[in-house]
Scaffold this motif. Structure first.
Motif, PDB file in Angstrom:
ATOM      1  N   LYS A 316       0.865  -1.180   0.000  1.00 40.62           N
ATOM      2  CA  LYS A 316       0.000   0.000   0.000  1.00 40.62           C
ATOM      3  C   LYS A 316       0.903   1.231   0.000  1.00 40.62           C
ATOM      4  CE  LYS A 316      -3.940  -2.219   0.256  1.00 40.62           C
ATOM      5  NZ  LYS A 316      -3.378  -3.526  -0.156  1.00 40.62           N
ATOM      6  N   LYS A 317       0.648   2.133  -0.945  1.00 41.78           N
ATOM      7  CA  LYS A 317       1.509   3.315  -1.062  1.00 41.78           C
ATOM      8  C   LYS A 317       1.068   4.397  -0.081  1.00 41.78           C
ATOM      9  CE  LYS A 317       3.138   2.675  -5.782  1.00 41.78           C
ATOM     10  NZ  LYS A 317       3.400   3.329  -7.075  1.00 41.78           N
ATOM     11  N   LEU A 318       1.458   4.214   1.164  1.00 39.15           N
ATOM     12  CA  LEU A 318       1.144   5.155   2.234  1.00 39.15           C
ATOM     13  C   LEU A 318       2.439   5.554   2.931  1.00 39.15           C
ATOM     14  CD1 LEU A 318      -1.900   3.254   3.780  1.00 39.15           C
ATOM     15  CD2 LEU A 318      -2.013   5.344   2.407  1.00 39.15           C
ATOM     16  N   ILE A 319       2.509   6.797   3.410  1.00 40.43           N
ATOM     17  CA  ILE A 319       3.691   7.242   4.134  1.00 40.43           C
ATOM     18  C   ILE A 319       3.920   6.364   5.358  1.00 40.43           C
ATOM     19  CG2 ILE A 319       4.696   9.142   5.453  1.00 40.43           C
ATOM     20  CD1 ILE A 319       3.261  11.084   3.583  1.00 40.43           C
ATOM     21  N   LEU A 320       2.836   6.017   6.065  1.00 38.38           N
ATOM     22  CA  LEU A 320       3.007   5.227   7.289  1.00 38.38           C
ATOM     23  C   LEU A 320       3.546   3.835   6.967  1.00 38.38           C
ATOM     24  CD1 LEU A 320       0.478   3.001   7.828  1.00 38.38           C
ATOM     25  CD2 LEU A 320      -0.797   5.142   7.964  1.00 38.38           C
ATOM     26  N   SER A 321       3.199   3.277   5.804  1.00 37.98           N
ATOM     27  CA  SER A 321       3.762   1.995   5.401  1.00 37.98           C
ATOM     28  C   SER A 321       5.265   2.134   5.174  1.00 37.98           C
ATOM     29  CB  SER A 321       3.097   1.496   4.118  1.00 37.98           C
ATOM     30  OG  SER A 321       1.708   1.308   4.306  1.00 37.98           O
ATOM     31  N   GLY A 322       5.659   3.230   4.556  1.00 40.51           N
ATOM     32  CA  GLY A 322       7.080   3.480   4.323  1.00 40.51           C
ATOM     33  C   GLY A 322       7.861   3.598   5.618  1.00 40.51           C
ATOM     34  N   PHE A 323       7.256   4.201   6.644  1.00 45.38           N
ATOM     35  CA  PHE A 323       7.921   4.315   7.943  1.00 45.38           C
ATOM     36  C   PHE A 323       8.188   2.922   8.526  1.00 45.38           C
ATOM     37  CE2 PHE A 323       6.001   8.790   8.924  1.00 45.38           C
ATOM     38  CZ  PHE A 323       6.879   9.344   8.016  1.00 45.38           C
ATOM     39  N   HIS A 324       7.198   2.049   8.443  1.00 45.19           N
ATOM     40  CA  HIS A 324       7.345   0.663   8.922  1.00 45.19           C
ATOM     41  C   HIS A 324       8.466  -0.041   8.159  1.00 45.19           C
ATOM     42  CE1 HIS A 324       6.431  -3.616   9.432  1.00 45.19           C
ATOM     43  NE2 HIS A 324       6.257  -3.695   8.135  1.00 45.19           N
ATOM     44  N   GLU A 325       8.472   0.139   6.839  1.00 46.25           N
ATOM     45  CA  GLU A 325       9.498  -0.503   6.015  1.00 46.25           C
ATOM     46  C   GLU A 325      10.889  -0.013   6.393  1.00 46.25           C
ATOM     47  OE1 GLU A 325       6.252  -0.508   2.368  1.00 46.25           O
ATOM     48  OE2 GLU A 325       8.178   0.508   2.074  1.00 46.25           O
ATOM     49  N   ALA A 326      11.010   1.291   6.684  1.00 46.41           N
ATOM     50  CA  ALA A 326      12.311   1.858   7.051  1.00 46.41           C
ATOM     51  C   ALA A 326      12.857   1.237   8.340  1.00 46.41           C
ATOM     52  CB  ALA A 326      12.191   3.376   7.213  1.00 46.41           C
ATOM     53  N   ALA A 327      11.967   0.959   9.289  1.00 42.71           N
ATOM     54  CA  ALA A 327      12.408   0.358  10.553  1.00 42.71           C
ATOM     55  C   ALA A 327      12.973  -1.038  10.325  1.00 42.71           C
ATOM     56  CB  ALA A 327      11.242   0.308  11.541  1.00 42.71           C
ATOM     57  N   LEU A 328      12.257  -1.856   9.562  1.00 47.90           N
ATOM     58  CA  LEU A 328      12.727  -3.221   9.326  1.00 47.90           C
ATOM     59  C   LEU A 328      13.966  -3.229   8.425  1.00 47.90           C
ATOM     60  CD1 LEU A 328       9.508  -5.415   8.967  1.00 47.90           C
ATOM     61  CD2 LEU A 328      10.808  -4.793  10.993  1.00 47.90           C
ATOM     62  N   ALA A 329      14.037  -2.308   7.487  1.00 43.49           N
ATOM     63  CA  ALA A 329      15.210  -2.238   6.608  1.00 43.49           C
ATOM     64  C   ALA A 329      16.462  -1.891   7.407  1.00 43.49           C
ATOM     65  CB  ALA A 329      14.976  -1.210   5.506  1.00 43.49           C
ATOM     66  N   ALA A 330      16.325  -1.006   8.393  1.00 40.90           N
ATOM     67  CA  ALA A 330      17.481  -0.646   9.222  1.00 40.90           C
ATOM     68  C   ALA A 330      18.032  -1.872   9.948  1.00 40.90           C
ATOM     69  CB  ALA A 330      17.089   0.440  10.217  1.00 40.90           C
ATOM     70  N   PHE A 331      17.150  -2.669  10.545  1.00 43.81           N
ATOM     71  CA  PHE A 331      17.595  -3.889  11.227  1.00 43.81           C
ATOM     72  C   PHE A 331      18.170  -4.887  10.222  1.00 43.81           C
ATOM     73  CE2 PHE A 331      15.035  -2.253  14.697  1.00 43.81           C
ATOM     74  CZ  PHE A 331      15.786  -2.621  15.808  1.00 43.81           C
ATOM     75  N   GLY A 332      17.612  -4.905   9.015  1.00 42.40           N
ATOM     76  CA  GLY A 332      18.143  -5.788   7.986  1.00 42.40           C
ATOM     77  C   GLY A 332      19.540  -5.392   7.541  1.00 42.40           C
ATOM     78  N   ALA A 333      19.838  -4.095   7.634  1.00 35.43           N
ATOM     79  CA  ALA A 333      21.148  -3.594   7.206  1.00 35.43           C
ATOM     80  C   ALA A 333      22.224  -3.761   8.270  1.00 35.43           C
ATOM     81  CB  ALA A 333      21.028  -2.114   6.839  1.00 35.43           C
ATOM     82  N   ALA A 334      21.823  -3.852   9.528  1.00 33.74           N
ATOM     83  CA  ALA A 334      22.798  -3.882  10.627  1.00 33.74           C
ATOM     84  C   ALA A 334      23.885  -4.946  10.463  1.00 33.74           C
ATOM     85  CB  ALA A 334      22.067  -4.045  11.958  1.00 33.74           C
ATOM     86  N   PRO A 335      23.569  -6.188  10.047  1.00 38.56           N
ATOM     87  CA  PRO A 335      24.636  -7.187   9.901  1.00 38.56           C
ATOM     88  C   PRO A 335      25.693  -6.817   8.862  1.00 38.56           C
ATOM     89  CG  PRO A 335      22.480  -8.252   9.992  1.00 38.56           C
ATOM     90  CD  PRO A 335      22.235  -6.785   9.850  1.00 38.56           C
ATOM     91  N   TYR A 336      25.324  -6.012   7.850  1.00 34.63           N
ATOM     92  CA  TYR A 336      26.307  -5.579   6.859  1.00 34.63           C
ATOM     93  C   TYR A 336      27.235  -4.514   7.449  1.00 34.63           C
ATOM     94  CZ  TYR A 336      23.325  -7.857   3.360  1.00 34.63           C
ATOM     95  OH  TYR A 336      22.598  -8.764   2.638  1.00 34.63           O
ATOM     96  N   VAL A 337      26.697  -3.690   8.328  1.00 30.89           N
ATOM     97  CA  VAL A 337      27.478  -2.598   8.912  1.00 30.89           C
ATOM     98  C   VAL A 337      28.277  -3.091  10.114  1.00 30.89           C
ATOM     99  CG1 VAL A 337      27.353  -0.288   9.941  1.00 30.89           C
ATOM    100  CG2 VAL A 337      25.749  -0.933   8.127  1.00 30.89           C
TER     101      VAL A 337
END
Length: 366
Positions: A316-337
């Motif tokens: 769903k193209k909603l700003i609030l959906s994007g906020f949720h995605e950003a949170a999970l993406a950050a945790f997904g990126a942590a092992p690379y960093v």
């Protein structure tokens, strides 16, 4: 630390010898890109942000800075500008660096696992992760195809409203059948500082893609003779003293009528262009980037996509959906960093570590 902006960024790029080394590069400075800075910051992941526009805010600022947004959690109403300003304030502790007026032109995986990133202005990075938060991509408004009319661009012909005050007291013709056309028509009819002298809404058919309530309100105002609605298409124009004085509107009956005006506003929507992103080798469907729903990672490990530019089942193209995605993406990126570090979920309410990162005092609970 406040975000580094414009002149500061230029100085930083000039002083840097070789590519800028960073944990993350975020492509897009709209609301979701800005919130991505916050979520990464909580995990102590440093970010540089690149955007083709000359300022932060993305579509919110470019297309509807003064229009109200009602579906941000715990914020009953705010404008696109207010949302952008609040997000910028929220990310101040993390000192993100912004590179405006630039498009990412090169992304290349290195032998050490990092990404070499270069922009259209020659700014170079070596990043452990990349976050694509480019909204609908490098977007351009769909234009009105009438020969010669483009000579009035940004003087009397507009495809977006940046400053509503410049339309106050003017005779407006607004073209389109979507939410933007209806919303701005209603906005300029209402009593207030932006009220126009007259408003004529023009659409090629008597049917709309806009919210039914907006269409009903428009018809009500037309019945009250407070605005007009014309079915037809612009096929020509007239000018007087090198200024646009009227448009020629051809109706379904084949008759062409001359409609006088001061300003012409056209809302045909956006033409999304992925631009160079289309050549990165990512999985793409219908000009959108395919991601998983665990980490919002793309088909290339270490590259994530959040916000309107991604697609997945149920998207769903909603700003609030994007906020949720950003949170999970950050945790997904942590092992690379931080490959050797276990990253735990902590809460900003109770975590002394997060309070330190945010630069706030830890509360004392009884």
């Amino acid at each position: 630390m406040e975000p580094k902006l414009e002149a500061e960024v230029a100085d930083t790029a000039r002083m840097h010898d070789g590519p800028i080394e960073t944990d993350a590069v975020i492509v897009g400075a709209g609301p979701v890109g800005l919130f991505q800075v916050f979520e990464l910051g909580l995990l102590e992941i440093k970010a540089h942000v690149i955007d083709t526009l000359g300022y932060p805010g993305g579509q919110c600022i470019e297309l509807y800075p003064d229009k109200p947004i009602y579906d941000i959690p715990a914020v009953p109403v705010c404008t696109g500008k207010e949302l952008t300003d609040n997000l910028l304030k929220q990310i101040e502790p993390f000192g993100a660096t912004f590179h405006f007026g630039q498009e990412v032109s090169v992304v290349r995986k290195q032998d050490d696992g990092r990404f070499f990133v270069e922009t259209s202005k020659g700014t170079q990075f070596l990043a452990k992760t990349i976050f694509i938060a480019g909204g609908v991509g490098s977007f351009q408004p769909r234009t009105l195809k009438v020969d010669g009319l483009d000579s009035f661009d940004d003087t009397q012909l507009f495809y977006r409203v940046k400053n509503p005050a410049q339309f106050a007291g003017k005779n407006l013709v607004i073209v389109g059948g979507g939410d933007s056309a209806l919303d701005w028509s209603l906005n300029f009819v209402q009593e207030g500082p932006h009220k126009a002298e007259s408003v004529i809404l023009l659409h090629r058919r008597d049917g709309f893609r806009a919210a039914p309530a907006s269409v009903a309100k428009m018809r009500e105002l037309c019945e009250a003779y407070e605005m007009q609605f014309i079915v037809g298409q612009i096929t020509g124009y007239e000018e007087r003293d090198e200024r646009l004085s009227a448009v020629k509107v051809t109706g379904a009956d084949g008759v062409t009528r001359v409609v006088p005006l001061d300003m012409l506003l056209v809302f045909f929507g956006l033409s999304p262009k992925l631009g160079p992103i289309a050549d990165w080798g990512l999985g793409i469907e219908r000009k959108q980037i395919v991601v998983d729903t665990e980490k919002f990672e793309t088909s290339i490990p270490g590259i994530f996509a959040v916000g309107d530019i991604n697609t997945y089942p149920g998207k769903k193209k909603l700003i609030l959906s994007g906020f949720h995605e950003a949170a999970l993406a950050a945790f997904g990126a942590a092992p690379y960093v931080f490959p050797d570090k276990r990253v735990l979920l902590q809460y900003t309410t109770t975590s002394p570590k997060l309070h330190k990162v945010l630069g706030v005092e830890s509360p004392v609970f009884d």
